[in-house]
Enzyme design. Sequence first.
Site, PDB file in Angstrom:
ATOM      1  N   GLY A 234      -3.050  -3.895   1.460  1.00 42.29           N
ATOM      2  CA  GLY A 234      -4.093  -2.876   1.591  1.00 42.29           C
ATOM      3  C   GLY A 234      -4.753  -2.618   0.250  1.00 42.29           C
ATOM      4  O   GLY A 234      -4.776  -3.490  -0.619  1.00 42.29           O
ATOM      5  N   SER A 235      -5.252  -1.408   0.081  1.00 40.47           N
ATOM      6  CA  SER A 235      -6.011  -1.096  -1.128  1.00 40.47           C
ATOM      7  C   SER A 235      -5.078  -0.879  -2.324  1.00 40.47           C
ATOM      8  O   SER A 235      -3.885  -0.598  -2.168  1.00 40.47           O
ATOM      9  CB  SER A 235      -6.819   0.183  -0.905  1.00 40.47           C
ATOM     10  OG  SER A 235      -5.924   1.266  -0.726  1.00 40.47           O
ATOM     11  N   GLY A 239      -1.332   0.893  -2.741  1.00 39.86           N
ATOM     12  CA  GLY A 239      -0.237   0.261  -3.487  1.00 39.86           C
ATOM     13  C   GLY A 239       0.282   1.150  -4.609  1.00 39.86           C
ATOM     14  O   GLY A 239       1.484   1.165  -4.895  1.00 39.86           O
ATOM     15  N   GLU A 256       0.296  -6.607  -1.863  1.00 37.43           N
ATOM     16  CA  GLU A 256      -0.861  -7.504  -1.793  1.00 37.43           C
ATOM     17  C   GLU A 256      -2.062  -6.581  -1.672  1.00 37.43           C
ATOM     18  O   GLU A 256      -2.404  -6.124  -0.593  1.00 37.43           O
ATOM     19  CB  GLU A 256      -0.686  -8.426  -0.583  1.00 37.43           C
ATOM     20  CG  GLU A 256      -1.372  -9.747  -0.744  1.00 37.43           C
ATOM     21  CD  GLU A 256      -2.734  -9.736  -0.111  1.00 37.43           C
ATOM     22  OE1 GLU A 256      -3.711  -9.484  -0.866  1.00 37.43           O
ATOM     23  OE2 GLU A 256      -2.825  -9.957   1.099  1.00 37.43           O
TER      24      GLU A 256
END
EC number: 1.2.1.3
Length: 502
Positions: A234-235, A239, A256
């Site tokens: 995700g963004s 994270g 990721e």
Amino acid sequence: MIDTDTLRAKARGALDRCGVKDYDGDALSARSPVTGEDLFGIGGSGDVERAVAQARAAFLQWRATPAPVRGHLVKRLGELIHEHREDLADLVSIEAGKIRSEALGEVQEMIDVCEFALGLSRQLYGRTMPSERPGHRLMETWHPLGVVGVISAFNFPVAVWSWNTAIALTCGDTVVWKPSEQTPLTALACSALLDRAVAETGAPAGLHQLLLGGPEVGERLVDSPDVALISATGSTRMGRAVGPRVAARFGRSILELGGNNAAVVTASADLDLTVNAVVFAAAGTAGQRCTTMRRLIVHEDVADELIDRIAAAYRRLPVGDPFDGKTLVGPLINEAAHGRMRASLSQAAAEGGELLAGGERELVPDAPGAFYVRPALVRMPAQSTIVKEETFAPILYALTYSDLDEAIALHNDVPQGLSSAIFTRDQREAERFLSSDGSDCGIVNVNAGTSGAEIGGAFGGEKETGGGRESGSDAWRSYMRRSTSTVSYSEHLVLAQDVSFL
Ligand code: UN1
């Protein structure tokens, strides 16, 4: 333009054929970005504690199942996905707005990774190394890790789940999946197919759990002490919240996150190939891949010609209904994504950018609640603030350079480090970009765009992209724990480092 009733009927048909039962409810609402309308309500299952406890119980059985036997489960899963690939691709188009070819491509990634995982089930290699002591053997063995929490995003609603799940299951782990709230239907379908593969192969029931719900469900999963590994896509903002929380309880994470992927185009590049590669990487998937090309760093000698050709291609791109075979660019996921695209384009203009093509909303009368946009190409005078940000929409910023060192410095001067490309016919330039002082990204391509990686390689990136690796190569090691063992077959106690005692 396809209408919402047709989408609804297609979705229900696909869910039925994939074996999803009793999904109606009012916990969350399935919606399609194709028309921008709600499809139907579905029941949620957001009981994190229960899901983790069941996955943990299944793990105790699964970790003792021989890895090649575990491989039978992913083999069967791959077969079932193959059998239902049309249904799954329909659901991906309905929920994520992907065009047919890209939706089928995403489903193909699932099949590919299942095949990879089947082979892997006989190749979870440890090492032996020479012991410094006579009569001793030194070796490493890889063991299953535990429950893996998979948090996935709307843009690859099924492929990212499969990269994690097929590898984790082969490694002897069990999985709790929290998909994006935007894509519950694809999640229900995948989950039902996996449940069927579990039943048919005799694997422990409960080894895969699906959690449908909002961010609070994801947070409880992240904080659960019984989840050994969180793999989150995700963004960067997400994270930044997830990474430290997992680390605080000494859990592991694979992150990721955002990309701000660029192509360096040198003066010797094959421009025909470059134009095609750039247009797919920058405008494909409506700019909603983490590997989407967002920056173009072009040598000044070829900049005008290349930029003109890309602008011309952008003006001709068929934007619209992803179910129409001629469409190449489907919708943005929602209004918020469109708002962010508008805001970034305004900021780019304020920073001296010149909009050369696209940026406007399309199909407003046909689909007033949906957000279709023509991909935007903006020529920037410098790599200013907005260019260093990831906007999850089709905006390509073009910059020029005069020598390769400058291009590489510009290329690396962003916080993200996922994917990169160089277009050149000069081997020295290509090798320099691939070298230790070239691109600083996890993925570095030559004469190929930034997106569309194969599953066989390790997928992930550096810096704010999070550092995790998923999918192929030896990414499986993150899903296992390593034990280092010394076995003595000596009659005497021999200590390492020549230590004497007693
Ligand atoms: C993502 O956008 O989260 O390399 C994943 C690619 C795809 C996966 C993208 N295979 O573009």
